[in-house]
Write a protein that holds these residues in place. Sequence first.
Motif, PDB file in Angstrom:
ATOM      1  N   ALA A   1       0.754  -1.184   0.120  1.00 51.11           N
ATOM      2  CA  ALA A   1      -0.090   0.137  -0.123  1.00 51.11           C
ATOM      3  C   ALA A   1       0.859   1.188  -0.017  1.00 51.11           C
ATOM      4  CB  ALA A   1      -1.002  -0.105   1.099  1.00 51.11           C
ATOM      5  N   SER A   2       2.106   1.291   0.181  1.00 55.59           N
ATOM      6  CA  SER A   2       2.981   2.223   0.160  1.00 55.59           C
ATOM      7  C   SER A   2       3.399   2.680  -1.073  1.00 55.59           C
ATOM      8  CB  SER A   2       4.349   1.886   0.957  1.00 55.59           C
ATOM      9  OG  SER A   2       5.035   1.070   0.336  1.00 55.59           O
ATOM     10  N   ASP A   3       3.922   4.099  -1.156  1.00 53.63           N
ATOM     11  CA  ASP A   3       4.392   4.918  -2.243  1.00 53.63           C
ATOM     12  C   ASP A   3       5.921   4.726  -2.209  1.00 53.63           C
ATOM     13  OD1 ASP A   3       2.011   6.372  -3.680  1.00 53.63           O
ATOM     14  OD2 ASP A   3       1.722   6.474  -1.456  1.00 53.63           O
ATOM     15  N   VAL A   4       6.555   4.547  -1.248  1.00 58.90           N
ATOM     16  CA  VAL A   4       7.694   4.326  -0.978  1.00 58.90           C
ATOM     17  C   VAL A   4       8.201   3.809   0.326  1.00 58.90           C
ATOM     18  CG1 VAL A   4       8.273   6.625  -0.129  1.00 58.90           C
ATOM     19  CG2 VAL A   4      10.330   5.359  -0.867  1.00 58.90           C
ATOM     20  N   VAL A   5       9.083   2.835   0.470  1.00 52.29           N
ATOM     21  CA  VAL A   5       9.461   2.233   1.927  1.00 52.29           C
ATOM     22  C   VAL A   5      10.789   2.784   2.532  1.00 52.29           C
ATOM     23  CG1 VAL A   5       9.929   0.089   3.357  1.00 52.29           C
ATOM     24  CG2 VAL A   5       8.109   0.007   1.528  1.00 52.29           C
ATOM     25  N   VAL A   6      10.729   3.379   3.530  1.00 54.87           N
ATOM     26  CA  VAL A   6      12.133   3.859   3.918  1.00 54.87           C
ATOM     27  C   VAL A   6      12.700   2.985   5.354  1.00 54.87           C
ATOM     28  CG1 VAL A   6      13.301   5.999   4.944  1.00 54.87           C
ATOM     29  CG2 VAL A   6      11.438   6.218   3.495  1.00 54.87           C
ATOM     30  N   THR A   7      13.840   2.357   4.719  1.00 55.86           N
ATOM     31  CA  THR A   7      14.588   1.526   5.764  1.00 55.86           C
ATOM     32  C   THR A   7      15.474   2.760   6.497  1.00 55.86           C
ATOM     33  OG1 THR A   7      16.170   0.826   4.118  1.00 55.86           O
ATOM     34  CG2 THR A   7      14.337  -0.553   4.625  1.00 55.86           C
ATOM     35  N   THR A   8      15.835   2.410   7.959  1.00 51.97           N
ATOM     36  CA  THR A   8      16.391   3.478   8.608  1.00 51.97           C
ATOM     37  C   THR A   8      17.955   2.715   9.061  1.00 51.97           C
ATOM     38  OG1 THR A   8      15.364   2.914  10.624  1.00 51.97           O
ATOM     39  CG2 THR A   8      14.458   4.512   9.283  1.00 51.97           C
TER      40      THR A   8
ATOM     41  N   PHE B   1      11.080  -6.436  -0.351  1.00 56.04           N
ATOM     42  CA  PHE B   1       9.861  -6.904  -0.916  1.00 56.04           C
ATOM     43  C   PHE B   1       9.970  -6.477  -2.605  1.00 56.04           C
ATOM     44  CE2 PHE B   1       8.220  -6.730   3.292  1.00 56.04           C
ATOM     45  CZ  PHE B   1       7.527  -7.864   3.483  1.00 56.04           C
ATOM     46  N   PRO B   2      10.261  -7.345  -3.545  1.00 56.79           N
ATOM     47  CA  PRO B   2      10.671  -7.096  -4.775  1.00 56.79           C
ATOM     48  C   PRO B   2       9.469  -6.038  -5.411  1.00 56.79           C
ATOM     49  CG  PRO B   2      10.901  -9.342  -4.540  1.00 56.79           C
ATOM     50  CD  PRO B   2      10.366  -8.880  -3.267  1.00 56.79           C
ATOM     51  N   GLY B   3      10.063  -5.309  -6.333  1.00 57.85           N
ATOM     52  CA  GLY B   3       8.949  -4.357  -6.720  1.00 57.85           C
ATOM     53  C   GLY B   3       8.377  -3.173  -6.228  1.00 57.85           C
ATOM     54  N   GLU B   4       9.035  -2.924  -5.031  1.00 52.10           N
ATOM     55  CA  GLU B   4       8.644  -1.731  -4.060  1.00 52.10           C
ATOM     56  C   GLU B   4       9.586  -0.798  -4.089  1.00 52.10           C
ATOM     57  OE1 GLU B   4       5.555  -1.213  -3.068  1.00 52.10           O
ATOM     58  OE2 GLU B   4       5.070  -3.210  -3.687  1.00 52.10           O
ATOM     59  N   GLN B   5       9.512   0.455  -4.110  1.00 56.24           N
ATOM     60  CA  GLN B   5      10.510   1.551  -4.185  1.00 56.24           C
ATOM     61  C   GLN B   5      11.060   1.740  -2.443  1.00 56.24           C
ATOM     62  OE1 GLN B   5       9.361   5.498  -5.411  1.00 56.24           O
ATOM     63  NE2 GLN B   5      11.483   6.347  -4.585  1.00 56.24           N
ATOM     64  N   TYR B   6      12.244   1.662  -2.629  1.00 52.32           N
ATOM     65  CA  TYR B   6      13.062   1.868  -1.361  1.00 52.32           C
ATOM     66  C   TYR B   6      13.972   2.831  -1.300  1.00 52.32           C
ATOM     67  CZ  TYR B   6      11.404  -2.929   0.002  1.00 52.32           C
ATOM     68  OH  TYR B   6      10.615  -3.903   0.714  1.00 52.32           O
ATOM     69  N   LEU B   7      14.154   3.491   0.041  1.00 50.97           N
ATOM     70  CA  LEU B   7      15.172   4.373   0.086  1.00 50.97           C
ATOM     71  C   LEU B   7      15.670   4.000   1.607  1.00 50.97           C
ATOM     72  CD1 LEU B   7      13.260   7.924   0.119  1.00 50.97           C
ATOM     73  CD2 LEU B   7      14.527   6.981  -1.544  1.00 50.97           C
ATOM     74  N   ASP B   8      16.847   4.038   1.603  1.00 52.24           N
ATOM     75  CA  ASP B   8      17.818   3.585   2.787  1.00 52.24           C
ATOM     76  C   ASP B   8      18.319   4.725   3.561  1.00 52.24           C
ATOM     77  OD1 ASP B   8      18.763   1.747   4.782  1.00 52.24           O
ATOM     78  OD2 ASP B   8      20.368   1.477   3.696  1.00 52.24           O
ATOM     79  N   TRP B   9      17.969   5.323   4.464  1.00 47.22           N
ATOM     80  CA  TRP B   9      18.751   6.289   5.497  1.00 47.22           C
ATOM     81  C   TRP B   9      19.761   5.702   6.506  1.00 47.22           C
ATOM     82  CZ3 TRP B   9      13.665   9.589   6.630  1.00 47.22           C
ATOM     83  CH2 TRP B   9      13.182  10.108   5.451  1.00 47.22           C
ATOM     84  N   VAL B  10      20.868   5.888   6.365  1.00 47.97           N
ATOM     85  CA  VAL B  10      21.478   5.222   7.275  1.00 47.97           C
ATOM     86  C   VAL B  10      21.806   5.900   8.412  1.00 47.97           C
ATOM     87  CG1 VAL B  10      24.238   4.626   7.569  1.00 47.97           C
ATOM     88  CG2 VAL B  10      22.945   4.078   5.376  1.00 47.97           C
ATOM     89  N   LEU B  11      21.163   5.451   9.578  1.00 49.65           N
ATOM     90  CA  LEU B  11      21.183   6.348  10.900  1.00 49.65           C
ATOM     91  C   LEU B  11      21.749   5.469  11.926  1.00 49.65           C
ATOM     92  CD1 LEU B  11      17.501   7.181  10.210  1.00 49.65           C
ATOM     93  CD2 LEU B  11      19.365   8.574   9.959  1.00 49.65           C
TER      94      LEU B  11
END
Length: 135
Positions: A77-84, A93-103
Motif C-alpha cells: 500500500a506504500s508509495d515508498v518504503v524507507v529503511t532506517t 519486497f521485490p517491486g517496491e520503491q525503497y530508500l535507505d537512510w543510514v542512521l
Amino acid sequence: MPETKPSVPFVCFHDAGRSQLTAALLLHLSDGPVEGGSAGSAPAAWVNPVAVQAMAEAGIDLSAGNPKVLTMEAVQASDVVVTTGCGDTCPDFPGEQYLDWVLDDPPGQGIEAVRPIRDQIERHVRALLAELLPR
C-alpha cells in the motif's frame, strides 16, 4: 475523485527507535497530507525511552508508540518504503520503491547521542516531504 495520500512505512529491525522517530516526525511535519507508520521485522516489546524523551523535547508525544511487525500489505500500500539503517536485516519486497537512510541506532545511548539522530532524521523527513508534496 478523492486524492490519495502518499503512504510511507519506516522500517528498522526492532521498530523501537529510528523508525518510531521517523514516523512521528513525518506525521508531525506533514500535518496530515501523508500517511506514515513504522514497523520492524522483529519488533521489540516497547519504544526506546530515550527516543520518547528526544521526541518530547521536540514537542512530539511518542509515549504511546507501539512496535509493530512489518506486513506485506503495508508495503504493497506504500508509495515508498524507507529503511532506517538496518542493512541486511531489513526485509526486501521485490517491486517496491525503497530508500535507505543510514542512521545511528539509539539503543544503549543517552539523550546527548539521540538528539543528533533525531535532528538528522528531521532533515531526511523534510527532504522526503518536499518530494512527496511538491508545492
